[in-house]
Design a protein around this motif. Structure first.
Motif, PDB file in Angstrom:
ATOM      1  N   ASP A  49       1.165  -0.977   0.118  1.00 15.00           N
ATOM      2  CA  ASP A  49      -0.394  -0.201   0.432  1.00 15.00           C
ATOM      3  C   ASP A  49       0.779   1.436   0.003  1.00 15.00           C
ATOM      4  O   ASP A  49       0.652   2.283  -0.665  1.00 15.00           O
ATOM      5  CB  ASP A  49      -0.882   0.055   1.028  1.00 15.00           C
ATOM      6  N   VAL A  50       1.992   1.013   0.502  1.00 17.21           N
ATOM      7  CA  VAL A  50       2.631   2.687   0.694  1.00 17.21           C
ATOM      8  C   VAL A  50       3.177   3.128  -0.861  1.00 17.21           C
ATOM      9  O   VAL A  50       2.734   3.827  -1.133  1.00 17.21           O
ATOM     10  CB  VAL A  50       4.350   2.244   1.259  1.00 17.21           C
ATOM     11  N   HIS A  51       4.447   1.629  -2.100  1.00 18.75           N
ATOM     12  CA  HIS A  51       4.075   2.256  -2.963  1.00 18.75           C
ATOM     13  C   HIS A  51       2.766   2.486  -3.534  1.00 18.75           C
ATOM     14  O   HIS A  51       3.110   3.796  -4.300  1.00 18.75           O
ATOM     15  CB  HIS A  51       4.397   1.058  -3.480  1.00 18.75           C
ATOM     16  N   ALA A  52       1.638   2.533  -4.051  1.00 15.73           N
ATOM     17  CA  ALA A  52       0.928   2.957  -4.041  1.00 15.73           C
ATOM     18  C   ALA A  52       0.260   4.034  -3.548  1.00 15.73           C
ATOM     19  O   ALA A  52       0.026   4.703  -4.627  1.00 15.73           O
ATOM     20  CB  ALA A  52      -0.918   1.343  -3.630  1.00 15.73           C
ATOM     21  N   VAL A  53      -0.388   4.635  -2.058  1.00 15.58           N
ATOM     22  CA  VAL A  53      -0.200   5.991  -2.358  1.00 15.58           C
ATOM     23  C   VAL A  53       0.906   6.724  -2.596  1.00 15.58           C
ATOM     24  O   VAL A  53       0.617   7.688  -3.061  1.00 15.58           O
ATOM     25  CB  VAL A  53      -0.206   5.392  -0.480  1.00 15.58           C
ATOM     26  N   ALA A  54       2.446   6.457  -2.903  1.00 12.82           N
ATOM     27  CA  ALA A  54       3.047   7.445  -3.031  1.00 12.82           C
ATOM     28  C   ALA A  54       3.182   7.847  -4.526  1.00 12.82           C
ATOM     29  O   ALA A  54       2.950   9.147  -5.040  1.00 12.82           O
ATOM     30  CB  ALA A  54       4.616   6.361  -2.582  1.00 12.82           C
ATOM     31  N   ALA A  55       2.986   6.694  -4.945  1.00  6.79           N
ATOM     32  CA  ALA A  55       3.126   7.138  -6.304  1.00  6.79           C
ATOM     33  C   ALA A  55       1.425   7.929  -6.442  1.00  6.79           C
ATOM     34  O   ALA A  55       1.638   8.836  -7.623  1.00  6.79           O
ATOM     35  CB  ALA A  55       2.253   5.363  -7.100  1.00  6.79           C
ATOM     36  N   ARG A  56       0.437   7.247  -6.170  1.00  8.13           N
ATOM     37  CA  ARG A  56      -0.640   8.550  -6.209  1.00  8.13           C
ATOM     38  C   ARG A  56      -0.589   9.780  -5.699  1.00  8.13           C
ATOM     39  O   ARG A  56      -0.858  11.123  -6.202  1.00  8.13           O
ATOM     40  CB  ARG A  56      -2.346   8.465  -5.294  1.00  8.13           C
ATOM     41  N   ILE A  57       0.379  10.269  -4.390  1.00 10.75           N
ATOM     42  CA  ILE A  57       0.495  11.251  -3.901  1.00 10.75           C
ATOM     43  C   ILE A  57       1.039  12.081  -4.708  1.00 10.75           C
ATOM     44  O   ILE A  57       1.048  13.697  -5.358  1.00 10.75           O
ATOM     45  CB  ILE A  57       0.973  11.247  -3.281  1.00 10.75           C
ATOM     46  N   VAL A  58       2.208  11.696  -5.923  1.00  7.37           N
ATOM     47  CA  VAL A  58       3.236  12.686  -6.375  1.00  7.37           C
ATOM     48  C   VAL A  58       2.322  12.714  -7.745  1.00  7.37           C
ATOM     49  O   VAL A  58       2.514  13.526  -8.490  1.00  7.37           O
ATOM     50  CB  VAL A  58       4.885  11.103  -6.401  1.00  7.37           C
ATOM     51  N   ASP A  59       1.288  11.584  -8.292  1.00  4.65           N
ATOM     52  CA  ASP A  59       0.759  12.394  -9.412  1.00  4.65           C
ATOM     53  C   ASP A  59      -0.306  13.160  -9.413  1.00  4.65           C
ATOM     54  O   ASP A  59      -0.710  14.129  -9.966  1.00  4.65           O
ATOM     55  CB  ASP A  59      -0.193  10.942  -9.243  1.00  4.65           C
TER      56      ASP A  59
ATOM     57  N   GLY B  61      21.875   9.254  -9.304  1.00  8.43           N
ATOM     58  CA  GLY B  61      22.131   8.233  -9.993  1.00  8.43           C
ATOM     59  C   GLY B  61      22.651   6.568 -10.054  1.00  8.43           C
ATOM     60  O   GLY B  61      23.126   5.685 -10.576  1.00  8.43           O
ATOM     61  N   ASP B  62      21.187   5.971  -8.635  1.00 11.67           N
ATOM     62  CA  ASP B  62      21.787   4.568  -8.474  1.00 11.67           C
ATOM     63  C   ASP B  62      20.910   4.670  -6.820  1.00 11.67           C
ATOM     64  O   ASP B  62      21.499   4.391  -5.792  1.00 11.67           O
ATOM     65  CB  ASP B  62      23.187   3.820  -8.060  1.00 11.67           C
ATOM     66  N   PHE B  63      20.133   4.181  -7.169  1.00 15.15           N
ATOM     67  CA  PHE B  63      18.506   4.918  -6.321  1.00 15.15           C
ATOM     68  C   PHE B  63      18.156   3.508  -4.784  1.00 15.15           C
ATOM     69  O   PHE B  63      18.576   4.027  -3.918  1.00 15.15           O
ATOM     70  CB  PHE B  63      17.222   5.259  -6.584  1.00 15.15           C
ATOM     71  N   GLU B  64      18.465   2.532  -5.863  1.00 16.45           N
ATOM     72  CA  GLU B  64      18.707   1.231  -5.131  1.00 16.45           C
ATOM     73  C   GLU B  64      19.780   1.131  -3.686  1.00 16.45           C
ATOM     74  O   GLU B  64      19.542   0.895  -2.949  1.00 16.45           O
ATOM     75  CB  GLU B  64      18.684  -0.273  -6.090  1.00 16.45           C
TER      76      GLU B  64
ATOM     77  N   ALA C 195      10.244   4.790  -0.648  1.00 13.22           N
ATOM     78  CA  ALA C 195       9.290   4.772  -1.902  1.00 13.22           C
ATOM     79  C   ALA C 195       8.736   6.383  -2.817  1.00 13.22           C
ATOM     80  O   ALA C 195       8.331   6.519  -3.628  1.00 13.22           O
ATOM     81  CB  ALA C 195       7.715   3.840  -1.295  1.00 13.22           C
ATOM     82  N   LEU C 196       8.928   7.249  -1.156  1.00 14.31           N
ATOM     83  CA  LEU C 196       8.518   8.379  -1.740  1.00 14.31           C
ATOM     84  C   LEU C 196       9.502   8.971  -2.424  1.00 14.31           C
ATOM     85  O   LEU C 196       8.960  10.138  -3.184  1.00 14.31           O
ATOM     86  CB  LEU C 196       8.104   9.713  -0.473  1.00 14.31           C
ATOM     87  N   PHE C 197      10.766   9.356  -1.705  1.00 15.34           N
ATOM     88  CA  PHE C 197      11.884  10.147  -2.568  1.00 15.34           C
ATOM     89  C   PHE C 197      12.156   9.119  -4.170  1.00 15.34           C
ATOM     90  O   PHE C 197      13.030   9.760  -4.351  1.00 15.34           O
ATOM     91  CB  PHE C 197      12.669   9.947  -1.744  1.00 15.34           C
ATOM     92  N   ARG C 198      11.452   7.807  -3.774  1.00 13.16           N
ATOM     93  CA  ARG C 198      11.816   6.752  -5.663  1.00 13.16           C
ATOM     94  C   ARG C 198      10.772   7.780  -6.214  1.00 13.16           C
ATOM     95  O   ARG C 198      11.580   7.817  -7.548  1.00 13.16           O
ATOM     96  CB  ARG C 198      11.328   5.461  -4.692  1.00 13.16           C
ATOM     97  N   GLU C 199       9.727   8.023  -5.832  1.00 10.76           N
ATOM     98  CA  GLU C 199       8.859   8.631  -6.934  1.00 10.76           C
ATOM     99  C   GLU C 199       9.195   9.986  -6.814  1.00 10.76           C
ATOM    100  O   GLU C 199       9.436  10.028  -8.122  1.00 10.76           O
ATOM    101  CB  GLU C 199       7.065   8.837  -6.223  1.00 10.76           C
ATOM    102  N   LEU C 200       9.162  10.704  -5.904  1.00  5.09           N
ATOM    103  CA  LEU C 200       9.902  12.106  -6.136  1.00  5.09           C
ATOM    104  C   LEU C 200      10.922  12.459  -7.343  1.00  5.09           C
ATOM    105  O   LEU C 200      10.681  13.109  -7.818  1.00  5.09           O
ATOM    106  CB  LEU C 200      10.188  12.945  -5.066  1.00  5.09           C
ATOM    107  N   LEU C 201      11.820  11.609  -6.823  1.00  5.66           N
ATOM    108  CA  LEU C 201      13.275  11.712  -8.164  1.00  5.66           C
ATOM    109  C   LEU C 201      12.653  11.349  -9.176  1.00  5.66           C
ATOM    110  O   LEU C 201      13.732  11.770  -9.584  1.00  5.66           O
ATOM    111  CB  LEU C 201      14.649  10.996  -7.175  1.00  5.66           C
ATOM    112  N   SER C 202      12.701   9.976  -9.469  1.00  3.68           N
ATOM    113  CA  SER C 202      12.481   8.939 -10.314  1.00  3.68           C
ATOM    114  C   SER C 202      11.304  10.453 -11.917  1.00  3.68           C
ATOM    115  O   SER C 202      11.526   9.406 -12.930  1.00  3.68           O
ATOM    116  CB  SER C 202      11.251   7.833 -10.404  1.00  3.68           C
ATOM    117  N   ARG C 203      10.905  11.070 -11.304  1.00  2.00           N
ATOM    118  CA  ARG C 203       9.833  11.818 -12.625  1.00  2.00           C
ATOM    119  C   ARG C 203      10.673  12.937 -12.791  1.00  2.00           C
ATOM    120  O   ARG C 203      11.469  13.948 -12.082  1.00  2.00           O
ATOM    121  CB  ARG C 203       8.626  12.466 -11.635  1.00  2.00           C
TER     122      ARG C 203
END
Length: 420
Positions: A129-139, A286-289, A382-390
């Protein structure tokens, strides 16, 4: 042995509300001076008068001392309360004791019930759910382009995740968010006389309404349990016990205020840190993971969302070269421990490659180590992955507006913008 209160310059008096209004850099420097002294120092919170006794505390500012005290609950007790000032007896009687204010068997039993409710199935669903919520917020952010980060992003993620996990119906959530803000907005903040008379009642009313709300939901879940955390807590059977209404209310208040506030502050400070340190942002991009886990821990260390917790000495013990005796009040300053030069080389630097990073941002270990540490890390990552990948170049604008609290490193607001 009675130790006379020691007087300090105003910029190093941790009991002076003016200290917590100083710029962060000045407070950081003051803690560094305290760490360099030969032992803990005592600060007077309220001078003695003919009507009231003196109230004072010993400040533990070194990493080793804070960690040792955290792991000795039979010496440094959480009861009667970890906040400054301690909760009044009538407040504890009315709302129930929060888990953070309990010791020994009472704490162990309550924590056991809560941990049993966090089943692998529930935790796996929460992480998804965390990943789904993070993606929705950034959208939503990219579509609406708001200008204020706390309300648009950092407060939404932990609130939605915890409400989903608890099984809080959607129609209650805006009211809960409002109650959380009312309950926590002035914790540890010096206020004028009018606000001191008004705000505690306002905060307690907010907690009372939250607890009544969750009590009503709990009754529904007892009759018809679901797959949510409230159902698990009210139907749990650990040594013949489940959470009662007051215990559930106290746990819910702790989870909402601590889980939402601390994570939102860490996220907000994190964005400001990545903006102020473009080299670290570029490394993470450069290498998030590879760097994400280190980045999250460094954000927590550097910002230290909870500045301090209080303890009461219940047994004689020598720590940091000082003999503590029963009745002494001790404050664990995590904000200082996380900048201890003896543990963290170049402690004021923001370095996402820092290893090891034994920060105390989730507590110093022992029975009160933060139950939500893993979830907070998952949320931030999860949130910073979404914020920085856009491809929009999201960044902070200006400095965070801080609350000036001696309890938590709370951010009231932070403006942000997009490069594209």
């Amino acid at each position: 042995m009675t130790v006379p209160a020691q007087r300090h310059p105003s910029d190093t008096d941790l009991a002076d509300p003016a200290f917590w209004q100083l710029p962060p850099e000045a407070r950081i420097a003051a803690f560094a001076r305290l760490r360099a002294l030969d032992g803990p120092r005592r600060f007077v919170e309220r001078p003695a008068s003919w009507r009231r006794p003196e109230r004072a505390h010993w400040a533990l500012v070194r990493h080793a001392d804070v960690q040792e005290a955290s792991r000795l609950p039979k010496v440094f007790a959480s009861a009667p309360g970890v906040t400054t000032p301690e909760p009044a007896r009538w407040v504890r009687a009315l709302f129930g004791d929060s888990m953070v204010n309990l010791d020994g068997p009472d704490h162990a039993q309550l924590r056991k019930i809560v941990q049993r409710a966090f089943t692998p199935r529930l935790l796996a669903a929460a992480e998804a759910d965390v990943h789904a919520v993070a993606a929705r917020i950034v959208d939503d952010v990219l579509a609406e382009r708001p200008a204020e980060f706390v309300s648009a992003v950092s407060s939404r993620l932990p609130l939605d995740v915890i409400c989903n996990m608890m099984g809080i119906p959607e129609e209650y959530r805006s009211e809960i968010a409002d109650r959380v803000n009312h309950a926590s907005e002035n914790i540890g903040v010096e206020r004028g006389l009018t606000a001191r008379l008004r705000m505690p009642g306002r905060g307690l009313r907010a907690l009372a309404r939250m607890q009544r709300m969750v009590a009503g939901i709990a009754e529904e879940r007892r009759r018809a349990p679901g797959d949510d955390l409230i159902s698990a807590l009210v139907t749990a059977n650990v040594d013949g016990q489940a959470l009662g209404v007051r215990q559930l209310g106290a746990f819910f208040s702790l989870l909402m205020v601590a889980g939402v506030e601390t994570t939102r502050n860490a996220i907000t400070h994190g964005l400001a840190l990545l903006t102020d340190h473009p080299d670290q942002r570029a490394l993470l991009l450069g290498d998030f993971e590879k760097y994400a886990d280190g980045a999250v821990d460094e954000m927590v260390r550097h910002s230290t969302p909870i500045i301090q917790f209080r303890r009461t000495v219940v047994a004689e013990h020598t720590l940091g070269g000082h003999l503590f005796t029963p009745g002494d009040k001790v404050v664990l300053y995590y904000a200082s421990a996380n900048r201890d030069e003896a543990v963290f080389p170049d402690p004021d630097a923001f370095d996402i490659t820092r290893s090891p990073n034994p920060h105390l941002g989730f507590g110093g270990g022992g029975p009160h180590f933060c139950l939500g540490a893993h979830l907070a890390r998952v949320e931030m990552k999860a949130l910073f992955r979404e914020l920085l990948s856009r491809p929009v170049g999201l960044r902070a604008v200006g400095l965070p507006e801080l609350a000036g609290s001696n309890f938590d490193n709370r951010v009231r607001s932070l403006r942000f913008a997009f490069d594209t």
